[in-house]
Scaffold this motif. Structure first.
Motif, short mmCIF file in Angstrom:
data_model
loop_
_atom_site.label_atom_id
_atom_site.label_comp_id
_atom_site.label_asym_id
_atom_site.label_seq_id
_atom_site.Cartn_x
_atom_site.Cartn_y
_atom_site.Cartn_z
N LEU A 145 -6.60 30.85 -18.75
CA LEU A 145 -7.45 29.78 -18.23
C LEU A 145 -8.01 30.13 -16.86
CD1 LEU A 145 -5.65 26.41 -19.08
CD2 LEU A 145 -7.57 27.48 -20.26
N LEU A 146 -7.18 30.73 -16.02
CA LEU A 146 -7.61 31.05 -14.66
C LEU A 146 -8.49 32.29 -14.60
CD1 LEU A 146 -4.22 30.38 -12.78
CD2 LEU A 146 -6.23 28.90 -12.89
N SER A 147 -8.31 33.21 -15.54
CA SER A 147 -9.03 34.49 -15.50
C SER A 147 -10.39 34.43 -16.16
CB SER A 147 -8.19 35.58 -16.17
OG SER A 147 -6.95 35.75 -15.51
N TRP A 148 -10.55 33.56 -17.14
CA TRP A 148 -11.81 33.48 -17.89
C TRP A 148 -12.38 32.08 -17.76
CZ3 TRP A 148 -13.09 38.21 -19.63
CH2 TRP A 148 -12.07 39.13 -19.82
N LYS A 149 -13.66 31.97 -17.50
CA LYS A 149 -14.27 30.68 -17.20
C LYS A 149 -14.98 30.05 -18.39
CE LYS A 149 -12.77 30.78 -13.06
NZ LYS A 149 -11.60 29.92 -12.74
N THR A 150 -15.38 30.82 -19.38
CA THR A 150 -16.07 30.25 -20.54
C THR A 150 -15.13 30.27 -21.75
OG1 THR A 150 -17.00 32.32 -21.38
CG2 THR A 150 -18.24 31.17 -19.64
N TRP A 151 -15.32 29.30 -22.64
CA TRP A 151 -14.42 29.22 -23.79
C TRP A 151 -14.61 30.37 -24.79
CZ3 TRP A 151 -9.90 27.38 -24.39
CH2 TRP A 151 -9.47 26.31 -23.60
N PRO A 152 -15.80 30.88 -25.02
CA PRO A 152 -15.88 32.06 -25.90
C PRO A 152 -15.05 33.23 -25.39
CG PRO A 152 -18.03 31.05 -25.67
CD PRO A 152 -17.14 30.34 -24.70
N GLU A 153 -15.07 33.46 -24.07
CA GLU A 153 -14.24 34.54 -23.50
C GLU A 153 -12.76 34.20 -23.65
OE1 GLU A 153 -16.79 36.29 -19.78
OE2 GLU A 153 -16.01 34.25 -19.58
N ARG A 154 -12.42 32.98 -23.38
CA ARG A 154 -11.02 32.57 -23.49
C ARG A 154 -10.51 32.70 -24.93
NH1 ARG A 154 -11.30 26.95 -19.92
NH2 ARG A 154 -11.19 27.92 -17.85
N GLU A 155 -11.35 32.28 -25.89
CA GLU A 155 -10.92 32.33 -27.29
C GLU A 155 -10.63 33.75 -27.75
OE1 GLU A 155 -10.02 30.10 -29.37
OE2 GLU A 155 -10.52 28.35 -28.17
N ARG A 156 -11.47 34.68 -27.34
CA ARG A 156 -11.22 36.09 -27.72
C ARG A 156 -9.89 36.56 -27.17
NH1 ARG A 156 -16.84 36.54 -26.70
NH2 ARG A 156 -16.45 37.26 -24.57
N GLU A 157 -9.61 36.22 -25.92
CA GLU A 157 -8.36 36.66 -25.30
C GLU A 157 -7.16 35.92 -25.91
OE1 GLU A 157 -6.28 39.11 -22.50
OE2 GLU A 157 -8.24 39.15 -23.50
N ILE A 158 -7.31 34.64 -26.18
CA ILE A 158 -6.22 33.87 -26.79
C ILE A 158 -5.84 34.44 -28.16
CG2 ILE A 158 -5.67 31.62 -27.82
CD1 ILE A 158 -7.29 30.36 -25.47
N ARG A 159 -6.84 34.79 -28.97
CA ARG A 159 -6.53 35.35 -30.29
C ARG A 159 -5.89 36.72 -30.18
NH1 ARG A 159 -11.62 32.97 -31.74
NH2 ARG A 159 -12.66 34.99 -31.55
N ARG A 160 -6.23 37.46 -29.11
CA ARG A 160 -5.63 38.78 -28.92
C ARG A 160 -4.17 38.66 -28.48
NH1 ARG A 160 -4.41 42.49 -25.12
NH2 ARG A 160 -4.90 41.05 -23.41
N VAL A 161 -3.85 37.66 -27.68
CA VAL A 161 -2.54 37.57 -27.04
C VAL A 161 -1.53 36.76 -27.87
CG1 VAL A 161 -1.32 36.64 -25.01
CG2 VAL A 161 -3.48 37.88 -24.74
N PHE A 162 -2.02 35.79 -28.67
CA PHE A 162 -1.12 34.83 -29.30
C PHE A 162 -1.10 34.92 -30.82
CE2 PHE A 162 -1.98 32.92 -25.19
CZ PHE A 162 -0.73 32.41 -24.82
N ASP A 163 0.08 34.62 -31.36
CA ASP A 163 0.19 34.29 -32.78
C ASP A 163 -0.01 32.78 -32.92
OD1 ASP A 163 0.73 36.77 -34.00
OD2 ASP A 163 2.82 36.68 -33.34
N PHE A 164 -0.72 32.37 -33.97
CA PHE A 164 -0.91 30.96 -34.28
C PHE A 164 -0.02 30.62 -35.47
CE2 PHE A 164 -4.51 31.90 -31.74
CZ PHE A 164 -5.00 30.69 -31.23
N ILE A 165 0.95 29.76 -35.26
CA ILE A 165 1.94 29.44 -36.28
C ILE A 165 1.63 28.04 -36.82
CG2 ILE A 165 4.39 29.17 -36.79
CD1 ILE A 165 4.90 31.01 -34.34
N PRO A 166 1.16 27.93 -38.05
CA PRO A 166 0.76 26.62 -38.57
C PRO A 166 1.94 25.81 -39.06
CG PRO A 166 0.38 28.30 -40.22
CD PRO A 166 0.90 29.03 -39.02
N SER A 167 1.82 24.50 -38.93
CA SER A 167 2.77 23.61 -39.59
C SER A 167 2.51 23.65 -41.09
CB SER A 167 2.61 22.17 -39.07
OG SER A 167 3.34 21.29 -39.88
N GLU A 168 3.55 23.55 -41.85
CA GLU A 168 3.39 23.49 -43.30
C GLU A 168 2.82 22.14 -43.75
OE1 GLU A 168 7.88 21.97 -44.51
OE2 GLU A 168 7.02 23.74 -45.42
N GLY A 169 2.88 21.15 -42.86
CA GLY A 169 2.37 19.84 -43.18
C GLY A 169 3.26 19.09 -44.15
N ALA A 170 2.84 17.88 -44.49
CA ALA A 170 3.63 17.07 -45.40
C ALA A 170 3.54 17.55 -46.84
CB ALA A 170 3.17 15.61 -45.31
#
Length: 416
Positions: A112-137
């Motif tokens: 958040l502090l290093s990148w000011k636009t959301w397209p830049e942030r999204e690229r970095e977020i997808r590179r750094v994080f795993d997204f773990i989905p809920s299985e839902g109901a």
């Protein structure tokens, strides 16, 4: 606030009760053993699907301001500082530690502090994080989202003809029993009762308190308000603001309950055909209650036996982590299923309302949130409650949300 009862964002406290001595303890133990077959068992951690591919998570920019996100992040980080780094939570079919969750928040804040636009942030977020989905109901990732809010009531320090509905402090005769101390199978399960002739019996119900006067005259009144419907909604939401007739305002927070199960009054009325469901269900619910006589209203509200006890607080509303929740950023989930304090991404539709609180349209939204609260009606991997803020606008917004969406928890990749 939940919500279906979003209401027990409460930490029940163990209360010592000397009455009955060893004989009472023996009777209590026997009661618990006899009830054991009916008690709700602690569910296993859900099995969740692998992290989705990046294309599936290509989303529009987060729809809220950075300041609210930074505030919510700070609250979770403060919470993790109070825990052992090796403590664990279930997530994605495995155990994650407080250290992993803390590192994930710190990495997200750096982005958040290093990148000011959301397209830049999204690229970095997808590179750094795993997204773990809920299985839902349904096992397919479908999650039901509802909203809760902080109501604003009118009140007075003493009873008057106008202000005649009390908020009660926690009664001293309420005995909270941690069943996990009797058997490990019941870890995390509690019951609340009172001693009657050396026997533990269920604590008074809403009807017994409000219509039967079970707590009247015991000096437990914290303050008085003028509207039984708004008071009931305060019980459901768990926290609120009371504007005092004498000037100023105070904040109240639910700290304990009578231990009775939550039952939705709105759902009960809908099942009876007395109110319609859909986008206007919340408005219909309030209008129906206000059209009843005083005794009829209290009788209907007694369908929900659960009762909340309050105290004054300096700031709030306070979530289950012990810190104030943030409007639009804090969610409530089942703590047996998802890690408290963790960072998540939600995708759903949000209502756009007119001045009367009617839904004009629905807009798709993707938003980063923090898991900072819980509710007695929020159970399993398929339920999320979103904190919507304080006052009438937040009330109308929260009352309109009954949306299916998706929930993903973010965990920093080990090599990042």
């Amino acid at each position: 606030m939940t919500r279906p009862d979003q209401g027990d964002r409460l930490r029940l406290q163990m209360r010592k009760h000397a009455a009955g001595g060893g004989r009472a303890a023996f009777l209590l133990a026997m009661l618990i053993l006899l009830l054991g077959c009916d008690l709700r068992m602690r569910p296993a951690a859900p099995e969740m699907a692998p992290s989705p591919d990046a294309e599936r998570l290509a989303v529009s920019p987060d729809d809220l301001d950075d300041a609210s996100l930074e505030k919510a992040l700070a609250a979770s980080l403060r919470y993790y500082e109070s825990l052992s780094p090796s403590a664990g939570y279930p997530l994605g079919g495995r155990r994650v530690t407080v250290r992993e969750l803390q590192d994930s928040l710190l990495a997200f804040r750096r982005i958040l502090l290093s990148w000011k636009t959301w397209p830049e942030r999204e690229r970095e977020i997808r590179r750094v994080f795993d997204f773990i989905p809920s299985e839902g109901a349904d096992g397919k990732g479908t999650v039901l989202f509802t909203g809760y809010f902080e109501p604003v009531l009118e009140g007075a320090p003493s009873r008057t003809e106008r202000f005649r509905y009390p908020l009660y402090r926690t009664p001293t005769d309420a005995v909270t029993v941690d069943l996990g101390r009797f058997n490990g199978r019941w870890r995390g399960e509690r019951i609340v009762g009172r001693l009657e002739k050396k026997e533990l019996v269920p604590y008074y119900s809403r009807d017994e308190i409000d219509r039967g006067g079970a707590l009247a005259g015991r000096g437990l009144e914290l303050l008085w308000v003028d509207d039984p419907v708004d008071l009931f909604l305060l019980h459901v939401q768990g926290s609120g603001i009371v504007r005092m007739e004498t000037g100023g305002a105070v904040r109240v927070h639910g700290v304990a309950s009578n231990g009775r199960p939550y039952r939705s009054v709105a759902r009960h009325l809908a099942d009876l055909g007395r109110i319609s469901v859909g986008e206007t269900a919340y408005l219909n619910f309030k209008a129906y209650l206000r059209g009843l006589s005083h005794d009829q209203c209290r009788q209907v509200l007694g369908h929900n036996e659960r009762y909340i006890f309050f105290r004054l607080v300096e700031e709030g509303p306070v979530g289950s982590l012990g810190f104030p929740v943030t409007a639009g950023r804090s969610i409530a989930t089942d703590p047996r299923v998802f890690p408290e304090g963790a960072l998540a991404l939600v995708r759903l539709r949000k209502p756009v309302l007119d001045e009367a609180g009617n839904v004009r349209k629905w807009d798709p939204v993707a938003r980063y949130v923090l898991n900072q609260d819980r509710g007695s009606a929020i159970k399993g991997p398929g339920r999320v409650d979103l904190f919507c803020g304080s006052g009438r606008d937040a009330e109308m917004f929260a009352g309109s949300i009954q949306e299916k969406g998706e929930l993903f928890f973010l965990l920093k990749k080990p090599d990042r």
